[in-house]
Design a protein around this motif. Structure first.
Motif, PDB file in Angstrom:
ATOM      1  N   HIS A 164      38.201  18.368  21.381  1.00 48.96           N
ATOM      2  CA  HIS A 164      38.150  18.660  19.766  1.00 48.96           C
ATOM      3  C   HIS A 164      37.162  19.262  19.004  1.00 48.96           C
ATOM      4  N   GLY A 165      36.186  19.782  19.760  1.00 54.22           N
ATOM      5  CA  GLY A 165      35.112  20.499  19.116  1.00 54.22           C
ATOM      6  C   GLY A 165      33.830  19.834  18.734  1.00 54.22           C
ATOM      7  N   LEU A 166      32.989  20.371  17.962  1.00 50.54           N
ATOM      8  CA  LEU A 166      31.745  19.644  17.623  1.00 50.54           C
ATOM      9  C   LEU A 166      31.622  18.639  16.712  1.00 50.54           C
ATOM     10  N   GLN A 167      32.886  18.327  16.147  1.00 51.24           N
ATOM     11  CA  GLN A 167      32.918  17.163  15.206  1.00 51.24           C
ATOM     12  C   GLN A 167      32.595  15.807  15.619  1.00 51.24           C
ATOM     13  N   LEU A 213      25.698  11.983  19.961  1.00 49.21           N
ATOM     14  CA  LEU A 213      24.321  11.974  19.642  1.00 49.21           C
ATOM     15  C   LEU A 213      23.522  10.622  19.177  1.00 49.21           C
ATOM     16  N   VAL A 236      34.006  16.578  23.364  1.00 54.65           N
ATOM     17  CA  VAL A 236      33.848  17.595  22.648  1.00 54.65           C
ATOM     18  C   VAL A 236      34.577  18.969  22.978  1.00 54.65           C
ATOM     19  N   SER A 237      34.865  19.116  24.222  1.00 53.55           N
ATOM     20  CA  SER A 237      35.771  20.063  24.842  1.00 53.55           C
ATOM     21  C   SER A 237      37.083  20.141  24.263  1.00 53.55           C
ATOM     22  N   LEU A 252      31.307  14.721  26.604  1.00 52.42           N
ATOM     23  CA  LEU A 252      31.378  16.242  26.563  1.00 52.42           C
ATOM     24  C   LEU A 252      32.812  16.467  26.868  1.00 52.42           C
ATOM     25  N   LEU A 256      30.354  15.361  18.035  1.00 52.13           N
ATOM     26  CA  LEU A 256      29.066  15.410  18.553  1.00 52.13           C
ATOM     27  C   LEU A 256      27.969  14.507  18.014  1.00 52.13           C
ATOM     28  N   PRO A 257      28.073  14.747  16.543  1.00 54.41           N
ATOM     29  CA  PRO A 257      27.066  13.497  15.864  1.00 54.41           C
ATOM     30  C   PRO A 257      27.041  11.847  16.448  1.00 54.41           C
TER      31      PRO A 257
END
Length: 295
Positions: free
Chosen positions: A116-119, A125, A113-114, A110, A121-122
């Motif tokens: 660099h962003g949602l890139q 997950l 993610v904070s 997390l 996330l995949p």
């Protein structure tokens, strides 16, 4: 006694694969002329090791709960650690270790993610899905089980490390990650041979159970040949420096492992030198690739 059981269930000798895959991702960043942030690299290693400990301890927990641990013939490379059969009272502690380790990995994820962003996330997950479903679900689907180890360690760790360090994906990282993907798949594939009977009784349906040892040997050989071909092709195409040809040095170990698999089939667990050479090839090849990038 509980601490000892947790440590054994974590399977510490196998954790070396994780920093090697992280190092490969970081070395690609250095090869592209970018600086490597030591703080981020340390966080990546901690998160990746936490994820690895989580999948190992969760696997040990589920295998003991299912009774599989009581049927397997253990080797240094297969059949589980034997920690929980020796100390069943530590069962809940091993499970808690798996949960806490996964939470540590999630918290670090997390943070990325904070940053660099949602890139990213995949990758995170998919990694969580692999951890949570490998023992209980993926092991019942032969093709998924075949590629899951290489996907988790070879692709996700290499790509994830490279992305976190620079905030963008390099195509080179994807191409390079295919090499450890192939060899790490082979690492787990061969280690399944000694446990075929016990795994079948426990309801698993991995590749050697579904298609047999002969077909598994063919896949193993195909993966080794593909890894060798890719290393040579990448050097020829200037994706890799000429020095990367040193990554071919461990390949005879993989070929010797294949020889042992053909000769001894399910009894390969009684000839652990072949299993050991298989592990060495899977670890040394990405390590030498990383070395070639750095030097």
């Amino acid at each position: 006694m509980i601490i000892k059981t947790i440590v054994q269930s974590s399977r510490l000798p196998f954790l070396i694969l994780t920093p090697v895959c992280v190092l490969l991702g970081a070395s690609i960043v250095a090869y592209k002329g970018q600086s490597v942030d030591s703080f981020l690299l340390a966080l990546i290693i901690i998160g990746a090791l936490s994820a690895h400990v989580s999948v190992n301890t969760f696997n040990e927990y589920l295998d003991f709960k299912s009774g599989l641990d009581l049927e397997t013939e253990r080797t240094d490379f297969s059949g589980g650690s034997g920690a929980l059969p020796n100390n069943p009272s530590a069962l809940n502690s091993v499970y808690l270790t798996s949960v806490v380790s996964l939470l540590v990995a999630l918290i670090i994820g997390l943070y990325f993610v904070s940053l660099h962003g949602l890139q990213i996330l995949p990758i995170g997950l998919l990694g969580v899905v692999l951890i949570m479903t490998y023992t209980s679900w993926i092991n019942k689907h032969p093709w998924l089980c075949l590629i899951a180890p290489g996907l988790g360690f070879g692709v996700l760790m290499v790509l994830g490390t490279q992305f976190v360090l620079v905030g963008e994906y390099y195509a080179l990282s994807l191409w390079i990650s295919i090499i450890p993907f192939l060899l790490i798949n082979n690492l787990l594939l061969l280690n399944q041979y000694p446990d075929i009977k016990a795994d079948m009784n426990a309801g698993r349906r991995h590749f050697p159970i579904a298609y047999g040892v002969q077909a598994s040997n063919q896949v193993y050989g195909l993966f080794v040949l593909a890894a060798i071909t890719l290393i040579i092709a990448y050097v020829w195409l200037d994706y890799l420096p000429v020095l990367s040809l040193i990554a071919l040095i461990p390949m005879p170990l993989a070929l010797l492992s294949l020889y042992g698999a053909h000769k001894h089939t399910q009894a390969i667990g009684h000839f652990q030198q072949y299993l050991g050479m298989n592990v060495a090839a899977a670890i040394l090849t990405p390590l030498l690739l990383a070395t070639s990038f750095l030097f």
